[in-house]
Structure formats: C-alpha cells, structure tokens
Design a protein around this motif. Sequence first.
Motif, PDB file in Angstrom:
ATOM      1  N   TYR A  96       0.827  -1.210   0.000  1.00 21.34           N
ATOM      2  CA  TYR A  96       0.000   0.000   0.000  1.00 21.34           C
ATOM      3  C   TYR A  96       0.860   1.257   0.000  1.00 21.34           C
ATOM      4  N   THR A  97       0.523   2.149  -0.921  1.00 24.77           N
ATOM      5  CA  THR A  97       1.197   3.440  -1.008  1.00 24.77           C
ATOM      6  C   THR A  97       0.422   4.519  -0.263  1.00 24.77           C
ATOM      7  N   ASP A  98      -0.859   4.279  -0.025  1.00 23.57           N
ATOM      8  CA  ASP A  98      -1.697   5.171   0.778  1.00 23.57           C
ATOM      9  C   ASP A  98      -2.997   4.445   1.115  1.00 23.57           C
ATOM     10  N   PRO A  99      -3.064   3.834   2.283  1.00 26.39           N
ATOM     11  CA  PRO A  99      -4.283   3.104   2.628  1.00 26.39           C
ATOM     12  C   PRO A  99      -5.493   4.010   2.844  1.00 26.39           C
ATOM     13  N   SER A 100      -5.259   5.301   3.136  1.00 26.60           N
ATOM     14  CA  SER A 100      -6.398   6.194   3.379  1.00 26.60           C
ATOM     15  C   SER A 100      -7.231   6.389   2.115  1.00 26.60           C
ATOM     16  N   THR A 101      -6.614   6.208   0.944  1.00 22.02           N
ATOM     17  CA  THR A 101      -7.350   6.271  -0.316  1.00 22.02           C
ATOM     18  C   THR A 101      -7.323   4.924  -1.045  1.00 22.02           C
ATOM     19  N   LYS A 102      -6.896   3.864  -0.341  1.00 16.49           N
ATOM     20  CA  LYS A 102      -6.884   2.489  -0.861  1.00 16.49           C
ATOM     21  C   LYS A 102      -6.002   2.350  -2.099  1.00 16.49           C
ATOM     22  N   VAL A 124      -2.518   1.145  -3.957  1.00 18.45           N
ATOM     23  CA  VAL A 124      -1.396   0.215  -3.900  1.00 18.45           C
ATOM     24  C   VAL A 124      -0.467   0.516  -5.069  1.00 18.45           C
ATOM     25  N   MET A 125       0.757  -0.021  -4.989  1.00 19.43           N
ATOM     26  CA  MET A 125       1.699   0.165  -6.082  1.00 19.43           C
ATOM     27  C   MET A 125       1.214  -0.607  -7.308  1.00 19.43           C
ATOM     28  N   SER A 126       1.329   0.013  -8.462  1.00 17.42           N
ATOM     29  CA  SER A 126       0.919  -0.610  -9.712  1.00 17.42           C
ATOM     30  C   SER A 126       1.977  -1.612 -10.182  1.00 17.42           C
ATOM     31  N   ALA A 169      -5.785   1.983  -7.716  1.00 17.69           N
ATOM     32  CA  ALA A 169      -6.789   1.700  -6.689  1.00 17.69           C
ATOM     33  C   ALA A 169      -6.885   0.204  -6.426  1.00 17.69           C
ATOM     34  N   SER A 170      -7.021  -0.142  -5.169  1.00 13.93           N
ATOM     35  CA  SER A 170      -7.214  -1.535  -4.761  1.00 13.93           C
ATOM     36  C   SER A 170      -8.639  -1.702  -4.251  1.00 13.93           C
ATOM     37  N   GLU A 171      -9.278  -2.786  -4.684  1.00 12.39           N
ATOM     38  CA  GLU A 171     -10.635  -3.045  -4.214  1.00 12.39           C
ATOM     39  C   GLU A 171     -10.645  -3.568  -2.789  1.00 12.39           C
ATOM     40  N   GLY A 172      -9.507  -4.054  -2.325  1.00 13.50           N
ATOM     41  CA  GLY A 172      -9.432  -4.597  -0.981  1.00 13.50           C
ATOM     42  C   GLY A 172      -8.373  -5.684  -0.905  1.00 13.50           C
ATOM     43  N   ILE A 173      -8.430  -6.485   0.138  1.00 10.55           N
ATOM     44  CA  ILE A 173      -7.422  -7.515   0.372  1.00 10.55           C
ATOM     45  C   ILE A 173      -8.100  -8.884   0.405  1.00 10.55           C
ATOM     46  N   ARG A 174      -7.707  -9.765  -0.524  1.00  8.77           N
ATOM     47  CA  ARG A 174      -8.111 -11.163  -0.433  1.00  8.77           C
ATOM     48  C   ARG A 174      -7.056 -11.913   0.363  1.00  8.77           C
TER      49      ARG A 174
END
Length: 735
Positions: free
Chosen positions: A650-656, A658-660, A668-673
């Motif tokens: 995560y590069t900024d979890p406050s806006t969800k 992650v590194m591309s 943007a990440s939809e979440g964590i599986r």
Amino acid sequence: MGKTVIRRRIGWLFLTILAGLLCGYFIWGDPIFARVETKQTEEGYSLKFRTNKDQFQMYEDGAWKPYFVKGINLGASLPGHYPGELPIQKADYLRWFGMMHELGVRAVRIYTIHQPVFYEALVEFNRKHADDPLYFIQGIWSPEEALIEKKDAFLPEIRKEFRDEIEAAVGAVYGDTTLPEKRGKASGAYTANAGQYLMAWHIGTEWDPEMVKNTNGIRKAEPRYQGKHFQATEKAAPFEYWLAEMLDYAAELESKRGWQHPLTFTNWVTTDPLEHPGEPMIHEDMVSVDPTHIQPVKWDAGYFAAYHVYPYYPDLFRYDDTLKNVRNEKGEIDTYKAYLRKLKAHHPNIPVMVTEFGVPSSVGVAHLGTLGRDQGGHDEREQGRINGELLREISTEGYAGAILFTWQDEWFKRTWNTMRFEIPDDSRAYWKNELTNESFFGLLAMDAGLENVIKIDGSPDDWDKLKEGEKTKLNGGLAGVRDIWAAHDEAYVYFLVHLDQALQPGRESLVIGIDTLPGGNKTSPELPGLRLDEGLEAIIRLGDDKESEVKIASGYDFHKRLYGQRYGMIPYTDAERKGDSGLFVPWKLAVGLEMSPPDTKGTHPFEDVAVGRMKRGTNVPGRAGYSSQANWETSGEWVEIRIPWMLLGYTDPSTKQVMSYKDLISTASEGIRVIAMRQEKTSGKILGLTPEQNVKLTSHGSYTWSQWSLPRYSERKKESYSIYQKALESIPTYR
C-alpha cells in the motif's frame, strides 16, 4: 500629620503597588511576583542566561552558575496535519509541558514561530511552576527553499524575508505583535510576553553546502560585517558575514525590549568547520560554516555554537579512520564520541551545544551507523537506551547542552528511501508508515486508532470489544484453519486466525497469502502444490524467528524495480521480473546508493536492509516477550497478527492505493483477499491440499474499508520516555 494626609499617602501607595502589579501582568503576562530572577547589566538590560568562555550559565540565587541545558525539540504538527497548518491547541501544549517537566527537561526548542497559544500556554504553565519553570529556545526559520534554489544568501528578497521573520519572531516572543494570516505561517495577536522564559535564540536551518559555497564564491566583494552587537572576524567568509548580520539584527530588536539572551545559528555536520578525509561523499565535506568566525560585541548575554549531530549521518561516522581512535566507557571504538571531542576542541572559547541528536523507534531504516546506532530498526527500549548513551557522551565531552530530537512522533515526515513509494505524497499525514523512520523520533507516540485496543498477545478477547464494522470475518482458510478475522487502522492491517490446534513453530509454519490487485504469483516453490486462479502480491510466513517475515512477489518488488530496473544499481533478473514468477523475495529498503566520482571520492556501494521481519512477542509493556515492534503472537489455537501497510504494497491506505505493476505509480485496490494455510517444514506439504489442487481465490470475499481523511490517534509515552528520564537524572544540571 493629619488623617487626611495619611489617607492620601496610603492611597497613593496602594495605587503605586496596584499599578506595578498591573504593569507586571500586562508586560510579562504574569503577576510581578512570578518573574524569574535576573541580573541587570550596566546598560539596564535583563539577563537570565549568558555564555562565559566555554560555559553556558544561568543566573540563580544571586550568582552565575555553569548550566547544562537538558532540552527537547518540539515540532508543530499532529496526525492528519502538516506543520504549516499549526493544529496544536493550548490544551495540548499545557499537557505536553507537564510531561516534559516530568521527563526532566527544562528547555523546549521550537524551530519557528508557533501560534499565540504556545506562548500563552508556556506563561500559564510557568505561573504554576515559578520555582522551576520550563524555558524555551526560539528558532527562526530561514528562507530555506529560496536559499537552495537561488544559492545566494545576499539577494535582497532573501535578506528581507529573513529579516522580516526575525522581526516577527521577536514580536511573538515578547507578545507585542500581530501577524497577518499567511499560508504555512503562524498568525494572530501575540499578547503573552514569554520573554522572561526565553533561554536563547537559534536562527536558521541546516545550510545547503552548495548554497554556502556559491554564496562565498560570488560575494567575495561584500564588506565584512561589523555590527553593533555582532561582527564577522577577519577569517570569516561572505556567508558568515551574512549570518553575523542576521544575528546582529535579532540582537538589536531584542535589546529594544530591555533584554539580552544568548544567540546562535543552526549548523550541522555537513557544514561543520572540520576536515573529514574519510567522508566518501564530496558534498558532505564541501564547505565550512565556522561559528568562531563570528563574535559578539557589547552583547553581555553572549553567543554559542549549535550543531545537529546524529551518529549515522553523514557516512564519515562509519568510514573516517581519523575518528577511530577514541574508545567509550565500554572499551568500544566510538566514532560519535571521537567526533564530539574533535568538534569541541575547535571551539575553545565559546560553548558548544548539540541541539539535535537521537534515533527513531521505527521498523524502517535509512542509514547505518556504528555500534548499532542506525537511523531506524529500533524498538522503543533500544531507542531509549541509545538516546541515553548519546546524552551521556555529549555531557562527558564538555558540551553546554543536549537537546533531543524530538518530543512527538510526526506522521507527515518523509524519508528518502520510502518517499518514492508513498503515493499520493500529499496523504502522508493521514496514515502512519512504519517504514518511514523520520516519523518515529518522538518520545511521545502518536498511536493509530486500534493500537491501544488490539493488544498483540494471541488472545481474541480484544477483538470481542471491537465495534460493529471494525472487524470482518473472512472465508480464506484451508484445512487446519478454522476462521480468519481482519481489522485495520491508520498503521496496520490486523488478522486473528483460529486454528484447529495450536501452532507448532518448530515443526510447521502458518502462511497467509495476500492479494491486493490483479496479477501476482499463482504458484510458487514455497507453496508446493498450490494453484490459485488469482495471484498473490505478498505472503506472510510465521514460524521460528529466522523464517517469520513478509515477502513480496518478485515481479511486484518495487525496491528492485526502482534500484534494479530503473537505476541499474542491483541485479534484477528476467526471471524475477515476470508477473507470475513464482518467486517471493525479502522486503528491503535502500540505506546507501551506489555512487562514484565526481560525487564521491571513490566508489560508494549500494546497500540495503531487510525490513519485513515479523517479530514474535507482545506489545503489552511488562509482559514477557514485550517489544514495541511485536507483530504476532499465539495463545492456544489463536494467532494474532499486525502488518504495516506498506509491507502489503500500500502506497496510501487512506485512499486504498497500492503500487501498480506497470510502473512506480499507484492504482486503486478493491481490498485484500486472504488465504491462510498450515505448512509442514520437513515435507513442505500444505495441510488439506491435494496434489495440484486448484484453489479459487476469487471466490473469497475481500476485506475492504472506507477511505478516511481524519485519522484516529492517541498519545502514549513510549518506553523510551522513562529510560531517557533516568539518563537525564544522571546528568548534573549545574557544573
């Protein structure tokens, strides 16, 4: 004498006393009886502190006493804010001043003008501590960005900006100015006169060596500055002329208030007056700014030298053989102690004070030092121990004071080796990146929302107390794993794993796979037989101490993508670059870049350190296995875990974000599986997994959360607080 005359005289006496008390209140912001004891000069100036040869002195009990300054630096930010927003309230200052006083410091250094409430709070606090007040050192911020950009201190606009800042600071301290609103600056009506609690003026910031060198080169024709209170000596260089002028201007403005205080300017190892033949970086020994080239004139309060001295920067503390000739009290070669001794010897007739030093309590590391005094990688106990050692060395080497960096942790800070991975960069203040060491120098922790709710001890009891919506049950366990719960705050992702029987780290490990975006490793030699329909970006392995760590998919490894693929400083093979390489590699941070002449005197090798270790233990003080950096613990069938956000990509979890996979940009990440499994060590077998079994990771629900812009946090005295408190007690205040 008639009764009328007596009454009149009594009346005049009463009015005189009342006028004096009111005058004392409005001038000093405090009743006259609360004023500190001072010495009056022949010219009528008040002095509380002064310098005398190489001593810093306080006027106490009718005499000048050699005084060792025990101080702490204070920043201007809180979580969720940047320093220019100046969010600290009066109640915060009052609470902090009480904790600082309890700690044993009697000087708080601020870098710039704070809001009026700082000075109001200090006067109010000292009204209740009149016999033992808390003093402050007022810093005056120089036009740092303009100096670095234009590289000429004598430019009229730079000179004016700095003089204006000096004027504003003197007005703020003495409570007789109103500063207009200006972005990034303190403003408002300053009415509290804190002048009697001032210890010294500390002007400027750490000087850019290229700016100093350029100023000296193009301003050779400038006349040597000879001011009313400060002047440059014949040995001075043009930049030192400029400093003498700024010191003189501050002295002149203060003298109009009837006071004199010692003055100094900020300096650091990079621009110190010593030669460092073993320093590999050219710009770290490029030019000198020498305090002995400036001297006070008709300034009874005097002048001293101030340096920021950390034990890990620049690299001369590791490489300079001329500093490897001094041993500490343990008999170890101690380059920090050697440097202090050498620096002090250069200033035989003025006091020298270390006004910044210390190490952070962080997972991340940015520079390596000697004797384990690295810039990061310490828990709170180690932080307190090292800070105490440095304090004692500063005192033993005859310095006039030591001001620790710093009071509170500051989330907004950035570090050279993580800043490229914090995207967007204007969100740093909203989350707590455990890999950014600059955020963790404080003795006062700024804990994220759940850090004091979820105690890492293996017990599920804390999770039962979480509110609805604060935890989520996940469907991600293979055989041997009953249930998984997830939670998060501004610093960590938390997992609670319920196994069918207690984990046996000597025989098996618990592996948790993390999927944050499309791509990643669908198979891996580390997880034989497992085939996923969607890849993993990271795995968390928990077992014995050597193997417990977070690893990152090699094709997703942004450390190697930056320093291997982009800069070519480290190997990055074709096999590692594949999106589905099957390889998981240790999480690393750079601590030294590969450089060669003309930037260095010789080849400077690339250095990095692993930072993904998962430390088993508890973060509950007083319990066995305690460490402020504990990541996981077991209790019976339960395993409790916390992982810093960046270790999961995560590069900024406050806006969800992650590194591309495409580049060093965020997505943007939809979440964590999550998928969790138990793995035997000897056979590598994953429990409950049939050969070549396909597992549908996409059928598992994601752990997700709402974006935030107002972080939750709470204050806590770190364990380093009490350790450093004892170190302060061991140092005599009066010499």
